[in-house]
Scaffold this active site. Structure first.
Site, PDB file in Angstrom:
ATOM      1  N   CYS A 262       0.814  -1.323  -0.105  1.00 54.92           N
ATOM      2  CA  CYS A 262      -0.029  -0.127  -0.055  1.00 54.92           C
ATOM      3  C   CYS A 262       0.868   1.264   0.142  1.00 54.92           C
ATOM      4  CB  CYS A 262      -0.918   0.040   1.084  1.00 54.92           C
ATOM      5  SG  CYS A 262      -0.412   0.233   2.793  1.00 54.92           S
ATOM      6  N   HIS A 310      -2.556   1.633   6.861  1.00 47.45           N
ATOM      7  CA  HIS A 310      -2.725   1.573   5.541  1.00 47.45           C
ATOM      8  C   HIS A 310      -3.129   2.837   4.839  1.00 47.45           C
ATOM      9  CE1 HIS A 310      -4.237  -0.982   1.965  1.00 47.45           C
ATOM     10  NE2 HIS A 310      -5.295   0.064   1.908  1.00 47.45           N
ATOM     11  N   HIS A 322      -5.974   1.853  -4.387  1.00 45.67           N
ATOM     12  CA  HIS A 322      -4.929   1.418  -3.337  1.00 45.67           C
ATOM     13  C   HIS A 322      -4.483   0.057  -3.607  1.00 45.67           C
ATOM     14  CE1 HIS A 322      -7.878  -0.864  -0.453  1.00 45.67           C
ATOM     15  NE2 HIS A 322      -8.590  -0.885  -1.831  1.00 45.67           N
TER      16      HIS A 322
END
Length: 347
Positions: A262, A310, A322
């Site tokens: 990520c 994240h 993402h």
């Protein structure tokens, strides 16, 4: 205008080229639509919740691994630099020793008789006195060379001490990397085993349909992606880069060009725009100016979970791109899909 209407949510795996382009152009949407009704994700089953938990725990460990790797790389570079400087100092020491040896040899050859007796016996006292003055200056050079040798020895010992510290630091970082690597592989292995026990339908819900057809559709979306209407050229370039990477696999620790985790995805996206970002999510959130959800613009970094574990790249209209986890490729998803923790504008 059509660009201001909320687009339908579709799994990225099945996104068509038209849908991808619509999402990109939605970058001009205002934050007012984003603050409306949220995109509520389906509640996971107990087995699905367990997979989600394992993926989150693996991602936390991944970000810790990324941070430890950065520090290990820095320690390795410092050690390399110290070794180079030590070698240069050793060369300077060798030169100083050679010079000192030459002075000492010259003094030895000129030594022997007492200076007063040599003056009395000299056929040319004036020449002798000139020679004595030269010898005195040579003695001064001897002391100067000796001082340089001592200084070089002190410098080398200092460099070697610093190198020993860096060796210990590097050893500790490598052990930390191995601990995080073990945690990541254990969590991901458990998640894969849990997925393998699920029905095809539930597995597809969790992965978003990551079979061959979904990946093929992701490739079509990459080919059709258009630049987002972002607030500036660098943000637009970062968003465009992320769109081109739709369908790319998630690989922990990867920063592209063909696979990402990520934080690696947003790092690579802004790197393509000439902007350097830190490696980890918990450092990236402090890499720019914090913005609220109502202020979000395409190109902003959006962060999730209490541990800032994240990150995604906001593209407008309440959506982001993402890299979710190893079970799903790089995709478009609603920001409301995960617990929002903050946002940062880096350009």
């Amino acid at each position: 205008m059509a660009a201001h209407r909320r687009s339908r949510q579709r799994p990225v795996g099945g996104t068509t080229a038209r849908a991808a382009a619509t999402v990109v152009l939605a970058g001009a949407a205002t934050a007012a639509g984003f603050d409306g009704a949220g995109h509520a994700a389906p509640q996971p089953t107990p087995a699905g919740a367990d997979v989600d938990r394992l993926h989150r725990e693996a991602e936390v460990a991944t970000e810790k691994y990324n941070g430890a790797k950065d520090k290990a790389d820095a320690a390795r570079q410092r050690l390399h630099d110290l070794q180079d400087e030590t070698a240069r100092a050793q060369a300077r020491l060798n030169q100083a020793r050679d010079a000192l040896g030459a002075v000492a040899a010259a003094q030895y050859r000129a030594g022997g008789l007492d200076p007063a007796l040599r003056l009395m016996l000299s056929d040319d006292p004036d020449a002798y006195l000139d020679g004595a003055a030269l010898a005195e200056r040579a003695g001064s050079r001897h002391h100067a060379e000796l001082g340089r040798v001592r200084a070089q020895l002190r410098e080398i010992e200092k460099l070697r001490g610093a190198a020993r510290v860096e060796v210990r630091t590097l050893t500790a970082r490598r052990a930390e990397l191995e601990r995080h690597r073990k945690t990541i592989t254990e969590k991901l292995s458990a998640a894969r085993q849990a997925l393998s026990r699920m029905s095809p339908e539930e597995r597809a819900r969790i992965t978003g349909g990551t079979d061959r057809a979904a990946r093929s559709a992701g490739g079509t979306a990459r080919d059709a992606a258009a630049p987002a209407q972002a607030p500036n050229a660098r943000a637009a370039q970062a968003v465009a880069y992320a769109h081109r990477k739709l369908g790319s696999p998630y690989v922990w620790g990867a920063t592209g060009p063909d696979a990402f985790d990520c934080s690696g995805l947003v790092l690579a996206a802004y790197r393509s725009a000439g902007v350097s970002l830190p490696r980890t999510t918990y450092a990236q959130i402090d890499a720019g100016r914090r913005v609220s959800r109502s202020e979000l613009l395409p190109g902003d970094l959006v962060f999730f979970y209490s541990g800032i574990s994240h990150v995604g790249l906001y593209i407008g209209n309440g959506q982001m791109i993402h890299a979710p986890n190893p079970s799903a490729p790089v995709r478009v998803a609603p920001v409301d899909q995960m617990p929002f923790a903050g946002a940062t504008r880096v350009v």
